[in-house]
Design an enzyme around this catalytic site. Structure first.
Site, PDB file in Angstrom:
ATOM      1  N   GLU A 139       0.688  -0.796  -0.574  1.00  0.00           N
ATOM      2  CA  GLU A 139       0.212  -0.159  -0.189  1.00  0.00           C
ATOM      3  C   GLU A 139       0.777   0.942   0.287  1.00  0.00           C
ATOM      4  O   GLU A 139       0.185   2.262   0.411  1.00  0.00           O
ATOM      5  CB  GLU A 139      -1.000  -0.182   1.226  1.00  0.00           C
ATOM      6  N   CYS A 142      -3.952  -3.443   4.631  1.00  0.00           N
ATOM      7  CA  CYS A 142      -2.857  -4.102   5.010  1.00  0.00           C
ATOM      8  C   CYS A 142      -3.156  -5.798   4.493  1.00  0.00           C
ATOM      9  O   CYS A 142      -2.497  -6.773   5.453  1.00  0.00           O
ATOM     10  CB  CYS A 142      -2.711  -4.271   6.484  1.00  0.00           C
ATOM     11  N   HIS A 152      -2.556  -8.933  12.411  1.00  0.00           N
ATOM     12  CA  HIS A 152      -2.362  -8.048  11.927  1.00  0.00           C
ATOM     13  C   HIS A 152      -2.076  -7.480  13.206  1.00  0.00           C
ATOM     14  O   HIS A 152      -2.701  -6.939  14.191  1.00  0.00           O
ATOM     15  CB  HIS A 152      -3.102  -7.578  11.136  1.00  0.00           C
TER      16      HIS A 152
HETATM   17  N1  CAA Z   1       1.183   5.223  30.240  1.00  0.00           N
HETATM   18  C1  CAA Z   1       0.545   4.210  29.856  1.00  0.00           C
HETATM   19  N2  CAA Z   1      -0.464   4.113  29.046  1.00  0.00           N
HETATM   20  C2  CAA Z   1      -1.101   5.817  28.285  1.00  0.00           C
HETATM   21  C3  CAA Z   1      -0.381   6.581  29.081  1.00  0.00           C
HETATM   22  C4  CAA Z   1       0.650   6.451  29.917  1.00  0.00           C
HETATM   23  N3  CAA Z   1       1.023   7.584  30.748  1.00  0.00           N
HETATM   24  N4  CAA Z   1      -0.985   7.485  28.250  1.00  0.00           N
HETATM   25  C5  CAA Z   1      -1.826   7.297  27.468  1.00  0.00           C
HETATM   26  N5  CAA Z   1      -2.308   5.677  27.641  1.00  0.00           N
HETATM   27  C6  CAA Z   1      -2.830   4.743  27.065  1.00  0.00           C
HETATM   28  C7  CAA Z   1      -4.202   5.259  27.115  1.00  0.00           C
HETATM   29  O1  CAA Z   1      -5.045   4.513  27.835  1.00  0.00           O
HETATM   30  C8  CAA Z   1      -4.811   4.442  26.042  1.00  0.00           C
HETATM   31  O2  CAA Z   1      -4.694   2.687  26.096  1.00  0.00           O
HETATM   32  P1  CAA Z   1      -6.423   2.254  25.924  1.00  0.00           P
HETATM   33  O3  CAA Z   1      -5.932   2.162  23.767  1.00  0.00           O
HETATM   34  O4  CAA Z   1      -5.866   0.513  25.684  1.00  0.00           O
HETATM   35  O5  CAA Z   1      -7.373   3.327  26.332  1.00  0.00           O
HETATM   36  C9  CAA Z   1      -3.528   4.367  24.458  1.00  0.00           C
HETATM   37  O6  CAA Z   1      -2.182   4.650  25.359  1.00  0.00           O
HETATM   38  C10 CAA Z   1      -3.145   5.206  23.356  1.00  0.00           C
HETATM   39  O7  CAA Z   1      -3.675   6.336  23.874  1.00  0.00           O
HETATM   40  P2  CAA Z   1      -4.665   6.971  23.016  1.00  0.00           P
HETATM   41  O8  CAA Z   1      -6.031   6.517  22.517  1.00  0.00           O
HETATM   42  O9  CAA Z   1      -5.227   8.862  23.621  1.00  0.00           O
HETATM   43  O10 CAA Z   1      -3.584   7.440  22.099  1.00  0.00           O
HETATM   44  P3  CAA Z   1      -3.728   7.854  20.339  1.00  0.00           P
HETATM   45  O11 CAA Z   1      -5.149   9.270  20.599  1.00  0.00           O
HETATM   46  O12 CAA Z   1      -2.899   9.169  20.897  1.00  0.00           O
HETATM   47  O13 CAA Z   1      -3.683   7.224  19.187  1.00  0.00           O
HETATM   48  C11 CAA Z   1      -3.869   5.765  18.038  1.00  0.00           C
HETATM   49  C12 CAA Z   1      -3.551   6.096  19.458  1.00  0.00           C
HETATM   50  C13 CAA Z   1      -5.369   5.789  17.791  1.00  0.00           C
HETATM   51  C14 CAA Z   1      -3.543   4.186  17.727  1.00  0.00           C
HETATM   52  C15 CAA Z   1      -2.942   6.501  17.102  1.00  0.00           C
HETATM   53  O14 CAA Z   1      -1.634   6.174  17.393  1.00  0.00           O
HETATM   54  C16 CAA Z   1      -3.420   6.336  15.263  1.00  0.00           C
HETATM   55  O15 CAA Z   1      -4.042   6.341  14.629  1.00  0.00           O
HETATM   56  N6  CAA Z   1      -2.294   5.436  14.643  1.00  0.00           N
HETATM   57  C17 CAA Z   1      -2.484   4.752  13.270  1.00  0.00           C
HETATM   58  C18 CAA Z   1      -3.634   3.903  12.814  1.00  0.00           C
HETATM   59  C19 CAA Z   1      -3.843   2.629  13.787  1.00  0.00           C
HETATM   60  O16 CAA Z   1      -2.999   2.041  14.003  1.00  0.00           O
HETATM   61  N7  CAA Z   1      -5.087   1.816  14.154  1.00  0.00           N
HETATM   62  C20 CAA Z   1      -5.591   0.685  14.360  1.00  0.00           C
HETATM   63  C21 CAA Z   1      -6.660  -0.443  14.143  1.00  0.00           C
HETATM   64  S1  CAA Z   1      -6.216  -0.129  11.769  1.00  0.00           S
HETATM   65  C22 CAA Z   1      -5.324  -1.113  11.043  1.00  0.00           C
HETATM   66  O17 CAA Z   1      -4.757  -2.229  12.093  1.00  0.00           O
HETATM   67  C23 CAA Z   1      -4.542  -0.998   9.997  1.00  0.00           C
HETATM   68  C24 CAA Z   1      -3.668  -0.074  10.140  1.00  0.00           C
HETATM   69  O18 CAA Z   1      -2.236  -0.880   9.732  1.00  0.00           O
HETATM   70  C25 CAA Z   1      -3.768   1.000   9.938  1.00  0.00           C
END
Ligand code: CAA
Length: 390
Positions: free
Chosen positions: A79, A111, A233
């Site tokens: 991709e 993916c 994945h």
């Molecule tokens: N200590 C420990 N944990 C902490 C923390 C701290 N100080 N602060 C935050 N966290 C935890 C949160 O509680 C959260 O845990 P949970 O999900 O278990 O509740 C985790 O850290 C992530 O925090 P946020 O949800 O606030 O993180 P974010 O909003 O910054 O974004 C994300 C996280 C959505 C994964 C982002 O990185 C993203 O968009 N990534 C790309 C998309 C992705 O990977 N999607 C996955 C499914 S899609 C797919 O699989 C296809 C693909 O390959 C893309």
């Protein structure tokens, strides 16, 4: 006839960023990246590695002359391809010295692409049992500097040889799949970074898993007890765990403990590489096969593939006698250990490096890239690839 994975390998670039340091540079508590997301290091591709070279480097180490003679199909899943028209498979076909009497083409569904390629390969081998199919899954994951997805970037490729009477794992029937038109993650052709609705993508990843797992159980009467491990994945290592936990209460304590322990083994490579998109599920499988020395021939492994947009698939495989003799565990340990750490400034500079798009020529210095196969430059819009061993 048994059909499945005869050989499998991965390749990653020699550069990485430490996630603790990336967190500090982004004013984020490091535990969010290392525990909340579950990533320790992120592979970074220098300009001398693209999806073609990553895939060719993954394949070159496992193919014998006999394999090359039997490969009549090369399927390249990506991709983050380099050309809207010409298939990356054709460059790899040449760099590996494969015979001309072969089909070579590229496929795409985020993916999920490598899983689609494996299932196509399986059908091809059923019709042509003497041939072999080379499946490549290769990507450079980019969300952008300072974006919320930045912590889930990565770069790398897997090469998988599909054949009859495979040495590592047979792929069983049935396979269960599910498609829905959703906008959880996508990359328009004018963008070199992905767009993502992070929370929605997480929800869909889990709901697709529950759908295909539920359908798989209905079709097979299998339960969690039938699986030694389930590989996922892994866009980041916490993601698969969330999906696994959503069905764990279906099993007995012993099933829960075994599946959680094996999940932990399966995430070890991804934790220090990051998201390699098409290759990610198979990096999890490699991590499990190479790092869990207690697996036995006959063990059943579940595999959950997810490609945003979206397609999900659940299928299973059976580990074959003597499989360990055909893995590259020591080479992979060395590959991971001998990488060079980048400072955040160096990573940001590399992230923004681009090839000229006006047709002018650029020669790249490949001396600092230890990979055998490199991008050596571009001339009149044509990428110049070099296999240092040829
Ligand atoms: N200590 C420990 N944990 C902490 C923390 C701290 N100080 N602060 C935050 N966290 C935890 C949160 O509680 C959260 O845990 P949970 O999900 O278990 O509740 C985790 O850290 C992530 O925090 P946020 O949800 O606030 O993180 P974010 O909003 O910054 O974004 C994300 C996280 C959505 C994964 C982002 O990185 C993203 O968009 N990534 C790309 C998309 C992705 O990977 N999607 C996955 C499914 S899609 C797919 O699989 C296809 C693909 O390959 C893309």
């Amino acid at each position: 006839m048994k059909i499945g994975i005869d050989k499998i390998n991965f390749f990653i670039p020699h550069l990485y960023v430490d996630m603790n340091k990336l967190a500090l540079a982004r004013n984020v508590e490091p535990a969010k990246f290392t525990i909340g997301i579950g990533q320790e290091k992120m592979a970074v591709a220098p300009i001398t590695q693209d999806t073609v070279t990553l895939a060719a480097n993954a394949a070159v180490e496992i193919l014998t002359d006999e394999d090359k003679e039997k490969i009549d199909t090369v399927i390249f899943a990506t991709e983050s391809g380099i050309d809207h028209s010409k298939a990356a498979a054709i460059y790899v076909h040449r760099l590996l010295g494969l015979k001309h009497h072969a089909r070579a083409f590229e496929i795409k569904e985020a993916c999920y692409g490598a899983t689609a390629a494996i299932q196509l390969a399986k059908g091809h081998i059923a019709l042509h049992p003497d041939s072999k199919v080379l499946v490549l899954g290769s990507d450079i994951s980019r969300y952008g500097l300072h974006s919320s997805g930045e912590v889930t970037q990565g770069a790398g490729a897997v090469a998988i040889l599909i054949s009859a009477n495979p040495k590592i794992m047979t792929i069983e029937e049935p396979s269960v799949f599910h498609t829905e038109d959703i906008m959880d993650f996508w990359r328009p052709i004018y963008s070199d970074v992905a767009y993502v609705d992070g929370k929605f993508s997480n929800e869909k990843y889990i709901s697709f898993f529950q759908t295909v797992w539920g359908q798989f159980k209905a079709e097979t009467d299998m339960t969690l007890a039938d699986f030694e491990a389930i590989c996922f994945h892994m866009p980041y290592t916490k993601m698969g765990l969330k999906a696994l936990k959503s069905v764990l209460d279906e099993g007995y304590n012993s099933d829960q403990e075994r599946l959680l322990a094996n999940y932990d083994v399966s995430k070890q490579y991804s934790k220090v590489v990051g998201n390699i998109y098409t290759g990610s599920l198979y990096l999890s499988l490699l991590s499990l096969l190479e790092l869990n020395t207690d697996l036995d021939a006959g063990d059943r492994i579940g595999l959950y593939s997810y490609g945003s947009g979206a397609v999900g698939e659940f299928f299973s495989g059976i580990i074959q006698p003597g499989y360990r003799d055909f893995l590259q565990a020591e080479k992979h340990e060395k590959l991971l250990k001998e990488r060079k750490e980048l400072s955040i400034e160096e990573y940001e500079k590399i992230f923004q490096e681009t090839l000229p798009t006006d047709g002018s020529a650029l020669t790249l210095s490949i001396d600092e890239d230890p990979a055998d196969i490199c991008l050596a430059g571009i001339d009149r819009h044509m990428r110049q690839y070099i296999n240092k061993n040829l």
